[in-house]
Design an enzyme around this catalytic site. Structure first.
Site, mmCIF file in Angstrom:
data_model
loop_
_atom_site.group_PDB
_atom_site.id
_atom_site.type_symbol
_atom_site.label_atom_id
_atom_site.label_comp_id
_atom_site.label_asym_id
_atom_site.label_seq_id
_atom_site.Cartn_x
_atom_site.Cartn_y
_atom_site.Cartn_z
ATOM 1 C CG ASP A 142 -1.852 -1.128 1.305
ATOM 2 O OD1 ASP A 142 -2.181 -1.665 0.232
ATOM 3 O OD2 ASP A 142 -2.249 -1.496 2.425
HETATM 4 N N1 URA Z 1 -1.140 -5.954 3.898
HETATM 5 C C1 URA Z 1 -1.647 -4.714 3.916
HETATM 6 O O1 URA Z 1 -2.673 -4.471 4.518
HETATM 7 N N2 URA Z 1 -0.979 -3.738 3.278
HETATM 8 C C2 URA Z 1 0.178 -3.942 2.616
HETATM 9 O O2 URA Z 1 0.744 -3.008 2.050
HETATM 10 C C3 URA Z 1 0.694 -5.250 2.602
HETATM 11 C C4 URA Z 1 0.013 -6.244 3.255
#
Ligand code: URA
Length: 241
Positions: free
Chosen positions: A106
């Protein structure tokens, strides 16, 4: 592939910028089939001819693998109209390699991100069938309990009914934990912790398989992976892929 200019072949290998390459070549440091070549425009067939720099053979590696310490605030994409992407962080000479991120972190997640131009490899790392473990450090609002860890181990059902594979949850201290998953559903770690009433405040990926993020890289730092590193990715792998 056929004949290509020497400076292009070296640039494709990510050896340096065009200007640096010209200097290397003109300094007599590059040989084709054992013969010093002083002309950047010299044509060669990189698949058939042997290329050396300072006596070291440069295998014509079309396929390349890197780890990046992804900073929070950039998107995991190859291009974006308005936001900075992880590819924007690459040095100029690596931009032509056709690299793309393996899986997705993310925008606000930091840590270990693999970049490659090898689609089969990327698929193997991402596929839950490969059982490659991804480990995250999370700061959370709350504190994880033994019941939370047991629920993770049993395989959580998220609030929208999504079923997760069994995962690891380890308390590190008040508001701090480690999460280990073998799949990569959308916002998975955040949703898993939220389903236990422990929203994530900050998330950082520490490792994939037994390949650990090199913390010395710093935000946006990059390092090419060697064969040993690649083996580490799949060393804990079980089952068919
Ligand atoms: N899980 C998440 O919630 N975000 C990420 O960036 C990676 C794994």
């Amino acid at each position: 592939m056929g004949l290509q200019r020497l400076d292009k072949v070296l640039a494709d290998l990510g050896i340096g910028s065009r200007k640096e390459l010209k200097e290397l070549i003109r300094a007599g440091r590059v040989r084709i089939d054992g013969m010093v070549c002083l002309k950047p425009e010299q044509k060669l067939d990189p698949e058939r001819q042997t290329l050396t720099l300072d006596g070291k053979e440069l295998g014509y590696k079309g396929l390349r693998y890197f780890m990046m310490d992804k900073p929070a605030g950039v998107v995991t994409a190859t291009e974006d109209r308005s936001q900075k992407t992880v590819l924007d962080l690459l040095p100029e000479e690596l931009r032509r390699l056709g690299l793309f991120p393996v899986g997705r972190l993310d925008k606000d997640t930091s840590g270990l991100l693999l970049l490659t131009n090898d689609g089969d490899f990327a698929h193997r790392v991402i596929s839950p069938k490969s059982c490659v473990e991804k480990r995250y450090y999370a700061d959370i609002d709350g504190d994880v309990t033994e019941e939370d860890a047991a629920a993770f181990a049993a395989g959580l059902t998220l609030r929208d009914g999504t079923q997760c594979l069994p995962a690891g949850l380890e308390r590190l201290g008040a508001g701090k934990c480690l999460v280990t998953v073998t799949e990569g559903k959308y916002h998975q770690v955040k949703r898993m912790l939220a389903s236990r009433g422990k929203p994530v405040l900050a998330l950082r990926r520490l490792s994939i398989g037994t390949l650990v993020l090199d913390e010395g890289l710093g935000p946006g730092g990059l390092r090419e992976l060697d064969e040993m590193d690649l083996c580490k990715l799949f060393s804990g792998e079980i089952g068919e892929n």
